[in-house]
Design a protein around this motif. Sequence first.
Motif, short mmCIF file in Angstrom:
data_model
loop_
_atom_site.label_atom_id
_atom_site.label_comp_id
_atom_site.label_asym_id
_atom_site.label_seq_id
_atom_site.Cartn_x
_atom_site.Cartn_y
_atom_site.Cartn_z
N ARG A 231 -53.25 59.20 17.45
CA ARG A 231 -53.88 60.49 17.76
C ARG A 231 -53.78 61.49 16.61
O ARG A 231 -54.25 62.62 16.75
CB ARG A 231 -53.28 61.07 19.05
N PHE A 232 -53.19 61.06 15.50
CA PHE A 232 -53.25 61.90 14.30
C PHE A 232 -54.69 61.95 13.77
O PHE A 232 -55.05 62.86 13.03
CB PHE A 232 -52.33 61.36 13.21
N GLN B 25 -61.22 55.90 24.73
CA GLN B 25 -60.75 56.29 23.40
C GLN B 25 -60.98 55.15 22.43
O GLN B 25 -61.12 53.99 22.82
CB GLN B 25 -59.27 56.68 23.47
N ALA B 26 -61.00 55.50 21.14
CA ALA B 26 -61.39 54.54 20.11
C ALA B 26 -60.53 53.29 20.12
O ALA B 26 -61.04 52.16 20.05
CB ALA B 26 -61.34 55.20 18.73
N ALA C 177 -63.21 53.00 15.47
CA ALA C 177 -62.96 51.65 15.98
C ALA C 177 -63.33 50.59 14.95
O ALA C 177 -62.61 49.59 14.78
CB ALA C 177 -63.74 51.43 17.27
N ARG C 178 -64.41 50.82 14.23
CA ARG C 178 -64.82 49.86 13.19
C ARG C 178 -63.77 49.80 12.09
O ARG C 178 -63.47 48.72 11.55
CB ARG C 178 -66.18 50.24 12.63
N SER D 236 -62.09 61.75 20.62
CA SER D 236 -63.34 62.50 20.55
C SER D 236 -64.28 62.13 21.70
O SER D 236 -64.31 60.99 22.16
CB SER D 236 -64.04 62.23 19.22
N LYS D 237 -65.04 63.11 22.16
CA LYS D 237 -66.05 62.85 23.17
C LYS D 237 -67.35 62.36 22.54
O LYS D 237 -68.28 61.97 23.26
CB LYS D 237 -66.30 64.11 23.99
N ASP D 238 -67.39 62.37 21.22
CA ASP D 238 -68.55 61.89 20.48
C ASP D 238 -68.42 60.39 20.27
O ASP D 238 -67.56 59.93 19.53
CB ASP D 238 -68.62 62.62 19.13
N GLU D 239 -69.27 59.63 20.93
CA GLU D 239 -69.18 58.17 20.86
C GLU D 239 -69.33 57.66 19.43
O GLU D 239 -68.68 56.68 19.03
CB GLU D 239 -70.23 57.53 21.76
N ALA D 240 -70.16 58.30 18.65
CA ALA D 240 -70.38 57.87 17.26
C ALA D 240 -69.09 58.00 16.45
O ALA D 240 -68.76 57.12 15.64
CB ALA D 240 -71.49 58.68 16.63
N GLN D 241 -68.35 59.08 16.65
CA GLN D 241 -67.09 59.26 15.95
C GLN D 241 -66.07 58.22 16.37
O GLN D 241 -65.37 57.64 15.53
CB GLN D 241 -66.54 60.66 16.21
#
Length: 375
Positions: A144-145, A186-187, A161-162, A151-156
């Motif tokens: 979480r750092f 979460q990612a 995740a990638r 983020s609520k932004d799926e792209a972020q």
Amino acid sequence: LFRSGRSRRAGRQVALVAEEANVSVKSLADLLAEGVEGRGVLVRCDLNVPLDEHGAITDPGRIEASVPTLKALADAGAKVVVTAHLGRPKDGPDPKLSLAPVAAALAERLGRHVQLAGDVVGTDALARAEGLTDGDVLLLENIRFDPRETSKDEAQRTAMARELTELVGDDGAFVSDGFGVVHRKQASVYDVAKLLPHYAGTLVATEVKVLEQLTSAGERPYAVVLGGSKVSDKLAVISNLASKADSVIIGGGMCFTFLAAQGIPVGKSLLQEEMIDTCRQLLEDYGDVIHLPVDIVVAADFSADSEPELVTVDKIPDDKMGLDIGPSSVKRFATLLSNARTIFWNGPMGVFEFPAFAAGTKGVAQAIIAALSVQ
């Protein structure tokens, strides 16, 4: 899941939802059977342990619960990369919330060295991941750092995740073993699972079996105790179990949204305004089984040294926030739990990490022990 050995009593009829148990997820055993020697395996653990004011771990339970999965993978020759969070960092990296003490405790229990990356998905994490040999374990710094994690932004989240998947290579795999976070979008929990072959770890598989017992013919009376911060995190649990349980006890930060749904002012307490209507509907549908606190321990700030004050639920000051349930609530909940034969408990009754606001959680724990100790 807790059970006592007392004789069976009649209770509310249980509506079984069989299809809920039909979700098929590959297990750690499946992954081990496929072979992990020389492969990178990303593991999401729940290592969010409580720390004292000196940064020492006061309860290593979550670390110990994560050992079986990590040990099995390392012993099988996997290159293990672990992600986990600690606390609620607000503005990026916080030295007080570093996973350094967790890495040391994990190494001691695994009986092998655990590297700690100096970042989450940065140059140090990547260099260490590339240098792993079979059986090595690398713990990334507090996930979480990186603000993209939540983020609520799926792209972020997808971008992060990638970057996580790059740490384990093209033939990598993902093991979800953080039961306390599996419900979070979460990612490192949700988005990674869409990019890698994914498996349930030992801890998650065990907890799922317990939950399956709760949707089958269990011992009655059956009580559910729910705490934690957000109603949205537990909405599915409440909706599912309220129709099956004899009583549903709600404490923790989530109780204030239910109180607000009853028209009770909650001051600066944690409140999900968007969930008030949902809570109001739940109270209308299951008002005979849902039970809320009657008194609250409030304080001016979310702080360990904030002065506690006991008030009834209808007297929460506008300039204060609820951080624990009060003694009358504990007594009321203990009475409700006293004849239960099956108890499902998820989430604390207050901010138990702060001694001044831990009595509610401890009191409910003692009530559960007392109830199920009666033969």
